[in-house]
Design a protein around this motif. Structure first.
Motif, PDB file in Angstrom:
ATOM      1  N   LEU A   5      -7.914  -0.811  15.132  1.00 49.29           N
ATOM      2  CA  LEU A   5      -7.794  -0.318  13.762  1.00 49.29           C
ATOM      3  C   LEU A   5      -6.350   0.059  13.444  1.00 49.29           C
ATOM      4  N   GLY A   6      -5.668   0.662  14.419  1.00 47.29           N
ATOM      5  CA  GLY A   6      -4.274   1.038  14.213  1.00 47.29           C
ATOM      6  C   GLY A   6      -3.377  -0.165  14.010  1.00 47.29           C
ATOM      7  N   ARG A   7      -3.625  -1.232  14.758  1.00 45.88           N
ATOM      8  CA  ARG A   7      -2.820  -2.438  14.584  1.00 45.88           C
ATOM      9  C   ARG A   7      -3.065  -3.072  13.222  1.00 45.88           C
ATOM     10  N   ARG A   8      -4.313  -3.056  12.761  1.00 44.32           N
ATOM     11  CA  ARG A   8      -4.606  -3.571  11.420  1.00 44.32           C
ATOM     12  C   ARG A   8      -3.870  -2.742  10.366  1.00 44.32           C
ATOM     13  N   LEU A   9      -3.901  -1.425  10.522  1.00 45.79           N
ATOM     14  CA  LEU A   9      -3.212  -0.561   9.565  1.00 45.79           C
ATOM     15  C   LEU A   9      -1.702  -0.801   9.614  1.00 45.79           C
ATOM     16  N   GLY A  10      -1.165  -1.000  10.808  1.00 47.44           N
ATOM     17  CA  GLY A  10       0.259  -1.266  10.938  1.00 47.44           C
ATOM     18  C   GLY A  10       0.677  -2.517  10.183  1.00 47.44           C
ATOM     19  N   HIS A  11      -0.101  -3.596  10.306  1.00 44.70           N
ATOM     20  CA  HIS A  11       0.204  -4.820   9.564  1.00 44.70           C
ATOM     21  C   HIS A  11       0.115  -4.597   8.057  1.00 44.70           C
ATOM     22  N   ARG A  12      -0.833  -3.788   7.639  1.00 43.13           N
ATOM     23  CA  ARG A  12      -0.951  -3.475   6.201  1.00 43.13           C
ATOM     24  C   ARG A  12       0.279  -2.711   5.711  1.00 43.13           C
ATOM     25  N   LEU A  13       0.751  -1.766   6.490  1.00 43.60           N
ATOM     26  CA  LEU A  13       1.916  -0.984   6.088  1.00 43.60           C
ATOM     27  C   LEU A  13       3.162  -1.847   5.986  1.00 43.60           C
ATOM     28  N   LEU A  14       3.275  -2.846   6.848  1.00 40.60           N
ATOM     29  CA  LEU A  14       4.453  -3.712   6.816  1.00 40.60           C
ATOM     30  C   LEU A  14       4.510  -4.573   5.557  1.00 40.60           C
ATOM     31  N   THR A  15       3.376  -4.790   4.889  1.00 36.79           N
ATOM     32  CA  THR A  15       3.369  -5.572   3.655  1.00 36.79           C
ATOM     33  C   THR A  15       3.613  -4.712   2.418  1.00 36.79           C
ATOM     34  N   GLU A  16       3.628  -3.400   2.592  1.00 36.08           N
ATOM     35  CA  GLU A  16       3.750  -2.492   1.454  1.00 36.08           C
ATOM     36  C   GLU A  16       5.192  -2.463   0.949  1.00 36.08           C
ATOM     37  N   THR A  17       5.347  -2.663  -0.344  1.00 40.94           N
ATOM     38  CA  THR A  17       6.677  -2.600  -0.941  1.00 40.94           C
ATOM     39  C   THR A  17       6.768  -1.586  -2.067  1.00 40.94           C
ATOM     40  N   VAL A  18       5.653  -1.350  -2.758  1.00 40.80           N
ATOM     41  CA  VAL A  18       5.684  -0.446  -3.902  1.00 40.80           C
ATOM     42  C   VAL A  18       5.825   1.003  -3.458  1.00 40.80           C
ATOM     43  N   ALA A  19       4.926   1.464  -2.572  1.00 38.36           N
ATOM     44  CA  ALA A  19       4.945   2.866  -2.157  1.00 38.36           C
ATOM     45  C   ALA A  19       6.176   3.214  -1.335  1.00 38.36           C
ATOM     46  N   PHE A  20       6.823   2.216  -0.739  1.00 37.96           N
ATOM     47  CA  PHE A  20       8.027   2.465   0.047  1.00 37.96           C
ATOM     48  C   PHE A  20       9.305   2.213  -0.748  1.00 37.96           C
ATOM     49  N   SER A  21       9.184   1.968  -2.052  1.00 37.88           N
ATOM     50  CA  SER A  21      10.374   1.803  -2.874  1.00 37.88           C
ATOM     51  C   SER A  21      11.101   3.127  -2.985  1.00 37.88           C
ATOM     52  N   PRO A  22      12.451   3.129  -2.918  1.00 36.54           N
ATOM     53  CA  PRO A  22      13.207   4.388  -2.930  1.00 36.54           C
ATOM     54  C   PRO A  22      12.905   5.284  -4.120  1.00 36.54           C
ATOM     55  N   GLY A  23      12.704   4.700  -5.322  1.00 36.09           N
ATOM     56  CA  GLY A  23      12.476   5.529  -6.508  1.00 36.09           C
ATOM     57  C   GLY A  23      11.034   5.635  -6.918  1.00 36.09           C
ATOM     58  N   PHE A  24      10.103   5.391  -5.969  1.00 34.82           N
ATOM     59  CA  PHE A  24       8.688   5.321  -6.332  1.00 34.82           C
ATOM     60  C   PHE A  24       8.170   6.608  -6.947  1.00 34.82           C
ATOM     61  N   THR A  25       8.427   7.745  -6.328  1.00 29.42           N
ATOM     62  CA  THR A  25       7.856   9.004  -6.816  1.00 29.42           C
ATOM     63  C   THR A  25       8.561   9.492  -8.066  1.00 29.42           C
ATOM     64  N   ASP A  26       9.823   9.096  -8.268  1.00 29.84           N
ATOM     65  CA  ASP A  26      10.533   9.512  -9.469  1.00 29.84           C
ATOM     66  C   ASP A  26      10.148   8.662 -10.665  1.00 29.84           C
ATOM     67  N   SER A  27       9.794   7.406 -10.404  1.00 25.91           N
ATOM     68  CA  SER A  27       9.427   6.484 -11.475  1.00 25.91           C
ATOM     69  C   SER A  27       8.198   5.700 -11.055  1.00 25.91           C
ATOM     70  N   PRO A  28       6.997   6.241 -11.339  1.00 29.04           N
ATOM     71  CA  PRO A  28       5.771   5.612 -10.852  1.00 29.04           C
ATOM     72  C   PRO A  28       5.587   4.174 -11.302  1.00 29.04           C
ATOM     73  N   THR A  29       6.180   3.805 -12.441  1.00 28.98           N
ATOM     74  CA  THR A  29       5.972   2.462 -12.967  1.00 28.98           C
ATOM     75  C   THR A  29       7.124   1.547 -12.608  1.00 28.98           C
ATOM     76  N   VAL A  30       7.791   1.822 -11.506  1.00 21.11           N
ATOM     77  CA  VAL A  30       8.932   1.017 -11.088  1.00 21.11           C
ATOM     78  C   VAL A  30       8.553  -0.451 -10.971  1.00 21.11           C
ATOM     79  N   GLU A  31       9.378  -1.300 -11.562  1.00 18.07           N
ATOM     80  CA  GLU A  31       9.171  -2.736 -11.467  1.00 18.07           C
ATOM     81  C   GLU A  31       9.932  -3.258 -10.250  1.00 18.07           C
ATOM     82  N   THR A  32       9.268  -3.984  -9.391  1.00 18.88           N
ATOM     83  CA  THR A  32       9.905  -4.509  -8.182  1.00 18.88           C
ATOM     84  C   THR A  32       9.931  -6.029  -8.247  1.00 18.88           C
ATOM     85  N   PRO A  33      11.111  -6.623  -8.368  1.00 22.63           N
ATOM     86  CA  PRO A  33      11.179  -8.092  -8.463  1.00 22.63           C
ATOM     87  C   PRO A  33      10.879  -8.744  -7.128  1.00 22.63           C
TER      88      PRO A  33
END
Length: 334
Positions: free
Chosen positions: A163-191
């Motif tokens: 389960l941990g390895r599955r979660l790890g692969h999921r985290l590696l695909t995440e780009t929105v929540a790991f964007s630098p300005g995510f919490t300051d600008s929830p609607t950040v557009e990521t090209p």
């Protein structure tokens, strides 16, 4: 690590596919599904039936709120459309002929022009959240619930590791929540496009840790649980998140009643002030260990989020710059 993997470490190095030692291990300890014990191919954690049931909720989790992780709370895309998000397979998927390659982060985020957001989530508007984002792999129901509960016990370490390895692969695909300005600008557009120069600079975690359990609870369960999951996450992401370190830098200050038995308000009171940070190793205490760090907190399941919120509050009080929650499953209706 299961018994088969442990024995293989002490046998002579494999010289060619299908060597004698692999044949012997295949007869004595054939690889089996971590959930139902059906026979599977070498290197595969779950049989096709269990794998399909696990992945059945990945579609809705792609539109989950990136702030609180609530399934389906992200609504549609930023342009107001209600197009369904695609099914995403962040880990290589078993097929009849072999294992297909994992999708890249650009493919995952760019498919169907999916742009998860938090602006439609009423949970985020009505609560004070001390963590900055939450990424969940699956919805907490049916077989996922059974697997998560089983993974808490020492007899199911191999399941927790999978389960941990599955979660790890999921985290590696995440780009929105790991964007630098995510919490300051929830609607950040990521090209997103296929050129390597356009990939966004991500604020990946500096410290990976897990939700701690009281000593007596760990003894009664025989180990396993979030610590094994967090360790597997770290082993999965370490090659890409070079700066990340795994530390058990949290501890409980007292015994805590089981959260599942309590209502929402009782849960908050139950864990209030119940956690503290610790300094791993021989680190200097002149400068807080977590000062300015992005902490990834791993747990098996999030229901109301009370525990994660209290721990995030403790981490930030002791210097953490940002706290991201990563969980195998997220409950609905909270």
């Amino acid at each position: 690590m299961n018994l088969r993997q442990t024995l293989r470490r002490y046998l002579p190095d494999r010289q060619e596919p299908g060597d004698l030692w692999d044949d012997v291990l295949g007869l004595l300890l054939p690889p089996t599904c971590r959930v139902c014990d059906r026979c599977v191919r070498e290197g595969v954690d779950f049989c096709p039936k269990c794998d399909r049931e696990f992945r059945s909720s990945e579609r809705v989790m792609q539109s989950a709120c990136r702030r609180c992780g609530r399934p389906g709370a992200g609504g549609g895309n930023h342009d107001g459309s209600s197009q369904d998000p695609p099914t995403v397979h962040p880990e290589p998927v078993p097929t009849e002929d072999g294992i297909s390659p994992p999708q890249s982060a650009a493919t995952v985020a760019g498919a169907a022009n999916l742009k998860p957001c938090v602006q439609d989530c009423q949970i985020c508007h009505s609560q004070t959240l001390h963590f900055d984002s939450c990424i969940a792999l699956w919805v907490y129901h049916d077989l996922v619930r059974e697997a998560v509960v089983a993974s808490k016990y020492g007899s199911q370490v191999a399941l927790a590791d999978a389960l941990g390895r599955r979660l790890g692969h999921r985290l590696l695909t995440e780009t929105v929540a790991f964007s630098p300005g995510f919490t300051d600008s929830p609607t950040v557009e990521t090209p997103f496009d296929d050129s390597p120069t356009s990939a966004p600079a991500l604020d990946s975690p500096d410290v990976i840790t897990c939700v701690p359990s009281h000593f007596f609870r760990r003894v009664s369960r025989g180990g396993g649980g979030s610590r094994v999951i967090a360790s597997a996450v770290y082993q999965t992401v370490r090659s890409q998140w070079k700066q990340a370190e795994f530390h058990e830098c949290l501890a409980t200050t007292r015994r805590i009643e089981k959260q599942a038995w309590l209502g929402e308000k009782e849960r908050i009171e139950n864990i209030r002030g119940a956690f503290k940070t610790t300094t791993p190793g021989w680190r200097s205490r002149k400068r807080p260990f977590l000062s300015g760090k992005h902490v990834l907190l791993i747990d098996d399941v999030m229901t109301t989020g009370a525990t994660a919120n209290e721990i995030a509050k403790t981490l930030k009080r002791d210097g953490a710059r940002r706290v991201t929650i990563g969980v195998v499953a997220r409950a609905t209706g909270h």
